[in-house]
Design a protein around this motif. Structure first.
Motif, PDB file in Angstrom:
ATOM      1  N   ASP A 226      41.837  51.149  31.288  1.00  0.00           N
ATOM      2  CA  ASP A 226      41.519  49.982  32.106  1.00  0.00           C
ATOM      3  C   ASP A 226      42.255  48.768  31.543  1.00  0.00           C
ATOM      4  O   ASP A 226      42.331  48.595  30.326  1.00  0.00           O
ATOM      5  CB  ASP A 226      40.017  49.705  32.099  1.00  0.00           C
TER       6      ASP A 226
ATOM      7  N   PHE B 251      42.721  44.594  31.474  1.00  0.00           N
ATOM      8  CA  PHE B 251      42.332  43.206  31.749  1.00  0.00           C
ATOM      9  C   PHE B 251      43.544  42.333  31.448  1.00  0.00           C
ATOM     10  O   PHE B 251      43.950  42.203  30.293  1.00  0.00           O
ATOM     11  CB  PHE B 251      41.159  42.781  30.861  1.00  0.00           C
TER      12      PHE B 251
ATOM     13  N   SER C 109      40.912  51.018  36.002  1.00  0.00           N
ATOM     14  CA  SER C 109      40.692  49.810  36.796  1.00  0.00           C
ATOM     15  C   SER C 109      41.616  48.701  36.306  1.00  0.00           C
ATOM     16  O   SER C 109      42.014  48.695  35.137  1.00  0.00           O
ATOM     17  CB  SER C 109      39.239  49.336  36.675  1.00  0.00           C
TER      18      SER C 109
ATOM     19  N   PHE D 102      41.995  44.459  36.217  1.00  0.00           N
ATOM     20  CA  PHE D 102      41.407  43.139  36.407  1.00  0.00           C
ATOM     21  C   PHE D 102      42.487  42.110  36.076  1.00  0.00           C
ATOM     22  O   PHE D 102      43.207  42.262  35.086  1.00  0.00           O
ATOM     23  CB  PHE D 102      40.203  42.928  35.484  1.00  0.00           C
ATOM     24  N   TYR D 103      42.580  41.073  36.882  1.00  0.00           N
ATOM     25  CA  TYR D 103      43.658  40.086  36.684  1.00  0.00           C
ATOM     26  C   TYR D 103      43.104  38.680  36.826  1.00  0.00           C
ATOM     27  O   TYR D 103      42.394  38.372  37.795  1.00  0.00           O
ATOM     28  CB  TYR D 103      44.763  40.330  37.715  1.00  0.00           C
ATOM     29  N   TYR D 104      43.430  37.833  35.850  1.00  0.00           N
ATOM     30  CA  TYR D 104      42.950  36.457  35.822  1.00  0.00           C
ATOM     31  C   TYR D 104      44.145  35.524  35.628  1.00  0.00           C
ATOM     32  O   TYR D 104      44.492  35.169  34.505  1.00  0.00           O
ATOM     33  CB  TYR D 104      41.921  36.257  34.696  1.00  0.00           C
TER      34      TYR D 104
ATOM     35  N   ASP E 102      32.604  39.676  35.296  1.00  0.00           N
ATOM     36  CA  ASP E 102      33.252  40.979  35.447  1.00  0.00           C
ATOM     37  C   ASP E 102      33.054  41.832  34.207  1.00  0.00           C
ATOM     38  O   ASP E 102      32.793  43.037  34.299  1.00  0.00           O
ATOM     39  CB  ASP E 102      34.751  40.798  35.710  1.00  0.00           C
TER      40      ASP E 102
ATOM     41  N   TYR F 182      31.369  45.395  33.849  1.00  0.00           N
ATOM     42  CA  TYR F 182      32.239  46.470  33.384  1.00  0.00           C
ATOM     43  C   TYR F 182      31.622  47.227  32.211  1.00  0.00           C
ATOM     44  O   TYR F 182      31.655  48.455  32.156  1.00  0.00           O
ATOM     45  CB  TYR F 182      33.595  45.874  32.978  1.00  0.00           C
TER      46      TYR F 182
ATOM     47  N   GLU G 213      44.615  45.919  44.470  1.00  0.00           N
ATOM     48  CA  GLU G 213      43.278  45.763  45.032  1.00  0.00           C
ATOM     49  C   GLU G 213      43.132  46.561  46.334  1.00  0.00           C
ATOM     50  O   GLU G 213      42.119  47.223  46.560  1.00  0.00           O
ATOM     51  CB  GLU G 213      42.993  44.282  45.310  1.00  0.00           C
TER      52      GLU G 213
ATOM     53  N   ASN H 181      36.497  37.818  46.565  1.00  0.00           N
ATOM     54  CA  ASN H 181      36.685  37.496  45.151  1.00  0.00           C
ATOM     55  C   ASN H 181      36.631  36.003  44.874  1.00  0.00           C
ATOM     56  O   ASN H 181      36.697  35.566  43.736  1.00  0.00           O
ATOM     57  CB  ASN H 181      38.016  38.072  44.644  1.00  0.00           C
TER      58      ASN H 181
ATOM     59  N   PHE I  90      31.608  43.138  42.612  1.00  0.00           N
ATOM     60  CA  PHE I  90      32.684  42.307  42.098  1.00  0.00           C
ATOM     61  C   PHE I  90      32.259  40.843  42.141  1.00  0.00           C
ATOM     62  O   PHE I  90      31.847  40.342  43.178  1.00  0.00           O
ATOM     63  CB  PHE I  90      33.954  42.508  42.931  1.00  0.00           C
TER      64      PHE I  90
END
Length: 814
Positions: free
Chosen positions: A428, A430, A452, A454-456, A474, A478, A669, A730, A769
């Motif tokens: 996963d 991040f 998975s 996840f993007y910030y 998140d 998670y 996504e 989101n 989410f």
């Protein structure tokens, strides 16, 4: 063969390229649409866009009445009301109120009440057509795609768990017994997929629920379309693995500046006891910058011991028995490490990132058991294997050649993911980056290991509090959500139907078997299908998905979902059973594949042509309805709206405003989100907040949750004196009149404040989410920004929507 975790060796060819859309039920497409819908980047919103002089609405004939419609469609006298409503013709150039006031429900298959009652929930298993065409020729004639959307491991409030020495399956096709089989008598049952007649085992004659004998048709396996079996040793090639978690943490200077490490450590400390597992649960930590740091956490040490490997070209494991430790035995050392980690690298000035070697080390560390690797990365990898260089030029994000660099720059991360999948390791990612980090390459580590992403973007613990809050939410979800290890999923379908393309994060072992090193309740899959042989001999078509996995408690389990749909031979029935949201999501997956394998412009063309084809097919095949304008059945009236919305998504839109990493993440996504979450992203829900009442409200425990009607995404639906909420999945935008800067809705002791907060809490609680909340003040500039989100970036502003319809009309006239 039985579903086994290692029953087949991984193939070397993991490429699952999209074939031309012609193979998916779109043969002989219209000439390509070259430029896409006009951009409105420079236009200002208007409150009366429907009245603009450049929007021409042709003169329209009145709609046919029900008897005329019935005659035109071949006489539908016995058709249920729902089906007649689904077939009601809608003229898109005349109808303004296309959107119902409540969220759209999945269409109900035209089945008998007994079958409806036991059919699989559409939130779990959904087909693009709830009436299956009898032949591929009929499917081609309808110009609609056939496919499945599956959310196999979602959180369920009720799940029948069955412990039995005998799991009853078809001797021929290995289908699990389900509510749609036929009992010829007490001793024989007929498979609903391959039609073989099987014997009923003696043990199955006893019903543990009713404690009676001789009623196999009342067993829980035959009364529920979703069940979970406790698997026997026949379903294991090795003892079930323990829950194993390895955290791989970027501690470079860039990571220190972003400030994520402190919040990660705090969250893990708070959720350490919530990590899914049992007394065998194992954890480990690995940090990296230009070197790799391991941590000896063996029980008996007075404090954690750091072990540094500086040779990143030939990574080795400094200790094989003390780096992945039993959480229960070493919990105090783990807590000590998490407490000290944030300050340990606070003075670091090391700017390089050896992510590739760190992943190689993680693979070696986890290979003996399998498990979950969680990677936190804040920049472009610059050292060792997998090093990358920036490929984004802001001026070339959408050049005449199209969007470049949507494919990975190296196959290192894909190969590593395939190795991980073979050892039952899921990865996963991040990504917390303020600069370009080549997500197109890095995402491969999760795509092919069933992980998975996840993007910030622009993450910073001080300068971007909204992203920090989302990251914390998140991460909490998670760390505590369910997880399945060493999983495989097989999808079976009625004889005559076949699967040809999967979408999602997985490894393909065979034509119908997916390897999922990890499976989580927030991931979904899409499947494209075709009709190889006529289904004329059957009135029903069935689909079954079987997910074999190891629970976090070390139990081998099989979760089985079965969906039943009617088979039809009339085009009108196909249209009546069309699921417009499922079709949109499947086409989105197809378009993502096309944009990578061919080009973004080709993908956009194909989406527009999907609308053109449907309008053409409906008009030519419902010839008795002499209507001008653009006519579609009511079941598909939102199709052009959704396609226009898709064309405006970051994944598929043109223009230079979309950063490459953000475009790639949006693509990721689309390939993994469940339908409900995806549709909020594509076509947000807009509510008016300031006039909410308790009429039609939900009463949950001691809370009253208002249910305001949905509004069209158009500036004319807004007013300066109102308060509005746009839920984009989101992110949620709230437009409200306040006199000072706020990040949250004020908590006031007024009925309106309580209703608003109850609605917001309910919306948040009903999704896995987390959604960031942006409160937009009622000032001229802010209001314009909010309008811009509605009118330009979303789907239904009257000008762009009617221009889109006019373009469809032009295509039809060619």
């Amino acid at each position: 063969t039985l579903l086994r975790s290692d029953s087949m060796q991984p193939s070397n060819d993991m490429t699952n390229q999209a074939a031309p859309y012609a193979n998916y039920g779109y043969p002989n497409m219209q000439p390509a649409y070259q430029q896409g819908p006009p951009s409105h980047a420079d236009s200002s919103p208007s409150h009366d866009l429907y009245g603009q002089s450049n929007v021409t609405v042709p003169r329209l004939q009145p709609f046919p009445n029900l008897s005329q419609l019935s005659a035109a469609l071949g006489g539908l006298s016995g058709v249920p009301e729902l089906e007649v409503e689904a077939l009601r013709p809608v003229n898109l150039l005349q109808e303004r109120n296309l959107l119902p006031p409540r969220p759209i429900e999945a269409p109900e298959p035209n089945l008998s009440p007994d079958l409806k009652k036991v059919n699989c929930s559409p939130q779990t298993f959904r087909c693009t057509l709830t009436s299956i065409p009898q032949t591929q020729a009929l499917l081609n004639k309808a110009r609609l795609p056939l496919g499945l959307l599956l959310h196999p491991f979602r959180d369920l409030q009720q799940l029948p768990v069955i412990t039995s020495n005998t799991i009853v399956r078809c001797r021929s096709c290995r289908t699990y017994i389900n509510p749609f089989v036929t009992f010829l008598d007490q001793r024989r049952w007929k498979c609903n997929l391959c039609y073989r007649v099987n014997d009923v085992p003696d043990e199955f004659m006893y019903n543990p629920v009713t404690r009676s004998y001789g009623e196999p048709h009342k067993r829980p396996e035959v009364q529920n379309s979703t069940v979970e079996f406790i698997a026997s040793s026949d379903y294991m090639l090795r003892p079930p693995q323990p829950a194993a978690y390895l955290f791989v943490l970027d501690v470079s200077h860039n990571a220190v500046e972003a400030g994520y490490l402190k919040y990660f450590c705090e969250s893990l400390l708070d959720n350490l006891d919530k990590l899914p597992g049992d007394t065998r649960t194992r954890v480990g930590f690995l940090t990296f910058d230009n070197t790799i740091h391991f941590y000896n956490l063996q029980d008996g040490l007075s404090q954690p011991q750091m072990l540094v490997v500086s040779d990143i070209d030939d990574v080795f494991i400094p200790s094989h028995d003390s780096l992945m430790v039993n959480l229960k035995e070493s919990k105090e050392l783990v807590k000590d490490l998490l407490t000290s980690l944030p300050t340990m690298f606070s003075q670091s000035r090391e700017t390089h990132s050896a992510l590739g070697p760190a992943l190689q080390a993680a693979f070696k560390l986890m290979s003996p058991t399998g498990g979950r690797v969680t990677v936190f990365q804040t920049q472009l990898p610059t050292l060792g294997a997998g090093a990358l260089q920036s490929r984004e030029d802001p001026n070339q994000r959408s050049s005449t050649k199209g969007v470049q660099h949507l494919s990975p720059a190296t196959d290192f991360y894909k190969k590593l993911a395939l190795d991980c999948s073979g050892q039952q390791i899921g990865v996963d990612l991040f990504m917390l980056s303020s600069q370009y980090a080549d997500l197109a390459s890095l995402s491969c580590m999760s795509k092919y290991s069933a992980g998975s992403i996840f993007y910030y973007p622009s993450f910073h613990y001080i300068h971007n509090p909204a992203q920090l809050e989302k990251f914390q939410r998140d991460l909490e979800r998670y760390l505590s959500r369910k997880i399945g290890f060493e999983a495989v999923m097989r999808i079976r379908c009625t004889k005559g139907l076949s699967i040809h393309t999967f979408h999602g994060n997985f490894f393909v072992r065979s034509t119908d078997l997916l390897s999922l090193a990890n499976v989580n309740p927030d991931s979904a899959f899409a499947v494209q299908m075709s009709i190889e042989d006529s289904l004329a001999d059957s009135s029903l078509a069935c689909f079954q998905a079987a997910l074999l996995y190891t629970s976090s408690k070390g139990k081998r389990r099989i979760r089985v979902h079965t969906l039943c749909l009617p088979v039809v031979n009339q085009l009108s029935d196909v249209y009546a059973g069309a699921d417009v949201q499922a079709i949109t999501c499947l086409l989105a997956n197809m378009a993502i594949d096309r944009s990578i394998s061919s080009s973004l412009s080709d993908a956009r063309d194909a989406l527009v042509n999907a609308v053109v084809d449907l309008v053409t097919a409906y008009k030519s095949n419902v010839s008795n309805l002499q209507q001008s304008g653009l006519i579609l059945p009511a079941a598909m009236r939102l199709f052009p709206v959704y396609i226009l919305a898709l064309l405006k998504q970051k994944a598929l839109r043109t223009g230079t405003s979309t950063r490459l990493d953000e475009r790639v993440f949006d693509m990721c996504e689309f390939k993994t989100q469940p339908l409900q979450q995806l549709m909020r992203m594509v076509h947000p829900d807009l509510y008016r907040l300031d006039n909410m009442s308790d009429q039609g409200a939900l009463h949950l425990n001691d809370t009253v949750v208002p249910q305001p009607p949905l509004l069209h995404l158009s500036a004319e639906r807004l007013s300066r004196d109102g308060a509005f909420l746009m839920d984009c999945g989101n992110v949620s935008f709230q437009h409200i009149s306040v006199n000072h800067s706020v990040c949250h809705i004020p908590e006031l002791e007024t009925p309106l404040s309580e209703r608003v907060r109850a609605l917001l809490d309910w919306l948040q609680d009903n999704r896995a989410f987390s959604s960031t909340i942006q409160v937009i003040k009622d000032e001229a500039s802010a209001k314009s920004a909010f309008f811009q989100h509605l009118v330009e970036d979303r789907s239904e502003s009257a000008s762009s929507y009617y221009e889109f319809l006019q373009h469809i009309q032009q295509q039809l006239s060619k």
